[in-house]
Write a protein that holds these residues in place. Structure first.
Motif, PDB file in Angstrom:
ATOM      1  N   ASN A  11       0.809  -1.616  -0.247  1.00 14.14           N
ATOM      2  CA  ASN A  11      -0.151   0.172  -0.027  1.00 14.14           C
ATOM      3  C   ASN A  11       0.067   1.165  -0.337  1.00 14.14           C
ATOM      4  O   ASN A  11       0.878   2.430  -0.502  1.00 14.14           O
ATOM      5  CB  ASN A  11      -1.481  -0.084   0.931  1.00 14.14           C
ATOM      6  CG  ASN A  11      -1.629  -1.341   1.308  1.00 14.14           C
ATOM      7  OD1 ASN A  11      -2.567  -1.319  -0.267  1.00 14.14           O
ATOM      8  ND2 ASN A  11      -1.975  -1.683   2.410  1.00 14.14           N
ATOM      9  N   LEU A  12       1.956   1.156   0.452  1.00 12.24           N
ATOM     10  CA  LEU A  12       2.975   2.349   0.928  1.00 12.24           C
ATOM     11  C   LEU A  12       3.723   2.926  -0.363  1.00 12.24           C
ATOM     12  O   LEU A  12       3.701   3.944  -1.241  1.00 12.24           O
ATOM     13  CB  LEU A  12       3.628   1.969   1.798  1.00 12.24           C
ATOM     14  CG  LEU A  12       5.118   3.571   2.131  1.00 12.24           C
ATOM     15  CD1 LEU A  12       3.893   4.252   2.395  1.00 12.24           C
ATOM     16  CD2 LEU A  12       6.266   2.651   3.017  1.00 12.24           C
ATOM     17  N   ILE A  13       3.969   1.765  -1.121  1.00 13.18           N
ATOM     18  CA  ILE A  13       4.948   1.781  -2.020  1.00 13.18           C
ATOM     19  C   ILE A  13       4.020   1.952  -3.213  1.00 13.18           C
ATOM     20  O   ILE A  13       4.342   2.773  -4.678  1.00 13.18           O
ATOM     21  CB  ILE A  13       5.747   0.718  -2.916  1.00 13.18           C
ATOM     22  CG1 ILE A  13       6.464   0.935  -4.186  1.00 13.18           C
ATOM     23  CG2 ILE A  13       4.706  -0.516  -2.687  1.00 13.18           C
ATOM     24  CD1 ILE A  13       7.699   1.992  -3.687  1.00 13.18           C
ATOM     25  N   GLY A  14       2.484   1.810  -3.550  1.00 11.48           N
ATOM     26  CA  GLY A  14       1.666   1.405  -4.669  1.00 11.48           C
ATOM     27  C   GLY A  14       1.292   3.220  -4.553  1.00 11.48           C
ATOM     28  O   GLY A  14       1.077   3.603  -5.358  1.00 11.48           O
ATOM     29  N   GLY A  15       0.742   3.754  -3.247  1.00 14.50           N
ATOM     30  CA  GLY A  15       0.834   5.043  -3.166  1.00 14.50           C
ATOM     31  C   GLY A  15       1.457   6.180  -3.417  1.00 14.50           C
ATOM     32  O   GLY A  15       1.617   6.730  -4.515  1.00 14.50           O
ATOM     33  N   THR A  16       3.104   5.560  -3.156  1.00 14.34           N
ATOM     34  CA  THR A  16       3.671   7.034  -3.446  1.00 14.34           C
ATOM     35  C   THR A  16       4.504   7.021  -4.718  1.00 14.34           C
ATOM     36  O   THR A  16       4.406   7.797  -5.504  1.00 14.34           O
ATOM     37  CB  THR A  16       5.109   5.784  -2.927  1.00 14.34           C
ATOM     38  OG1 THR A  16       4.616   5.952  -1.203  1.00 14.34           O
ATOM     39  CG2 THR A  16       6.496   7.341  -2.507  1.00 14.34           C
ATOM     40  N   THR A  17       4.024   5.325  -5.570  1.00 14.46           N
ATOM     41  CA  THR A  17       3.926   5.168  -6.996  1.00 14.46           C
ATOM     42  C   THR A  17       2.996   5.702  -8.316  1.00 14.46           C
ATOM     43  O   THR A  17       3.827   6.643  -8.959  1.00 14.46           O
ATOM     44  CB  THR A  17       4.859   3.922  -6.658  1.00 14.46           C
ATOM     45  OG1 THR A  17       3.472   3.263  -7.125  1.00 14.46           O
ATOM     46  CG2 THR A  17       6.389   3.554  -6.650  1.00 14.46           C
TER      47      THR A  17
END
Length: 51
Positions: A11-17
């Protein structure tokens, strides 16, 4: 495996990207960000789970 980081990280990397893709309008920056994250996790995950 029961590691909470495996639930938080996607969720963190998906939102950030997603935010980076909107900001930069370039697939290179999002790819670089994802590769940095993946390589970092490859080295940090064994430390986090104690192996």
């Amino acid at each position: 495996m029961g590691i909470p980081l495996l639930l938080i990280a996607p969720n963190l990397i998906g939102g950030t990207t997603a935010l980076e893709a909107r900001r930069a309008d370039s697939p290179i920056s999002t790819t670089t960000l994802h590769l940095k994250w993946s390589i970092g996790m490859a080295f940090l995950m064994p430390v986090a789970i104690g192996q």
